[in-house]
Write a protein that holds these residues in place. Structure first.
Motif, PDB file in Angstrom:
ATOM      1  N   THR A 114       0.844  -1.194   0.000  1.00  0.00           N
ATOM      2  CA  THR A 114       0.000   0.000   0.000  1.00  0.00           C
ATOM      3  C   THR A 114       0.872   1.234   0.000  1.00  0.00           C
ATOM      4  O   THR A 114       1.787   1.359   0.819  1.00  0.00           O
ATOM      5  N   ASP A 116       0.718   5.344   0.317  1.00  0.00           N
ATOM      6  CA  ASP A 116      -0.081   6.496   0.732  1.00  0.00           C
ATOM      7  C   ASP A 116       0.687   7.756   0.371  1.00  0.00           C
ATOM      8  O   ASP A 116       1.883   7.854   0.651  1.00  0.00           O
ATOM      9  N   SER A 126      -4.643   6.756  -0.937  1.00  0.00           N
ATOM     10  CA  SER A 126      -3.992   5.474  -0.746  1.00  0.00           C
ATOM     11  C   SER A 126      -4.300   4.550  -1.923  1.00  0.00           C
ATOM     12  O   SER A 126      -5.416   4.524  -2.420  1.00  0.00           O
ATOM     13  N   GLN A 127      -3.291   3.817  -2.352  1.00  0.00           N
ATOM     14  CA  GLN A 127      -3.450   2.829  -3.429  1.00  0.00           C
ATOM     15  C   GLN A 127      -2.811   1.525  -2.955  1.00  0.00           C
ATOM     16  O   GLN A 127      -1.684   1.532  -2.470  1.00  0.00           O
ATOM     17  N   THR A 128      -3.515   0.414  -3.120  1.00  0.00           N
ATOM     18  CA  THR A 128      -2.987  -0.896  -2.756  1.00  0.00           C
ATOM     19  C   THR A 128      -2.858  -1.743  -4.009  1.00  0.00           C
ATOM     20  O   THR A 128      -3.772  -1.787  -4.831  1.00  0.00           O
TER      21      THR A 128
END
Length: 146
Positions: A114, A116, A126-128
């Protein structure tokens, strides 16, 4: 002796209205203030201080995050989650694009990473991403809505 059903129904409805009207005004209230514009720098604008944070489920051997070919974060084995870095970025209206690459030891199951990004005066985004196998090569786009 019992009361009259129509009177009981009228009292029940009156009690409901006494509670419902203020509750409706509270939940449907609209702010008279206009929302503040999102302070996004333009292409030729100034850089904005940001916090970059990376969290992972399994510790990678190598982790690299780049923006337009510039290294923003490079972590090697021994770092613990979360990995955090302070930096300055120009944030265009289209958003910021990061190239994320990571490598895990052989035998590591598919794992999450992840990223952020928290610029000053903007919300954190946020990207996971999930790895396939022991490596990850992903492009991650961060955008803010005006």
């Amino acid at each position: 002796m019992r009361g009259s059903p129509p009177v009981q129904l009228a009292l029940l409805l009156a009690g409901f209205l006494l509670v419902a009207v203020p509750l409706m005004q509270l939940t449907n209230a609209r702010s008279l203030d206009a929302p503040a514009p999102v302070p996004v720098a333009t292409e030729a604008g100034a850089a904005v201080p940001c916090t970059l944070r990376v969290r992972f489920a399994h510790q990678p051997l190598v982790l690299s995050i780049k923006n337009e070919g510039k290294d923003l974060l490079t972590a090697v084995k021994g770092w613990t989650s979360p990995v955090e870095s302070s930096l300055e970025l120009v944030i265009p209206k289209e958003g910021v694009e990061f190239q994320v690459s990571a490598k895990w030891p052989e035998g590591t199951p598919e794992t999450a990473l992840t990223v952020d990004l928290e610029p000053d005066a903007l919300d954190s985004v946020s990207q996971t991403r999930w790895s396939t196998g022991s490596e990850m090569q992903e492009t991650v786009l961060f955008q803010w809505k005006p």
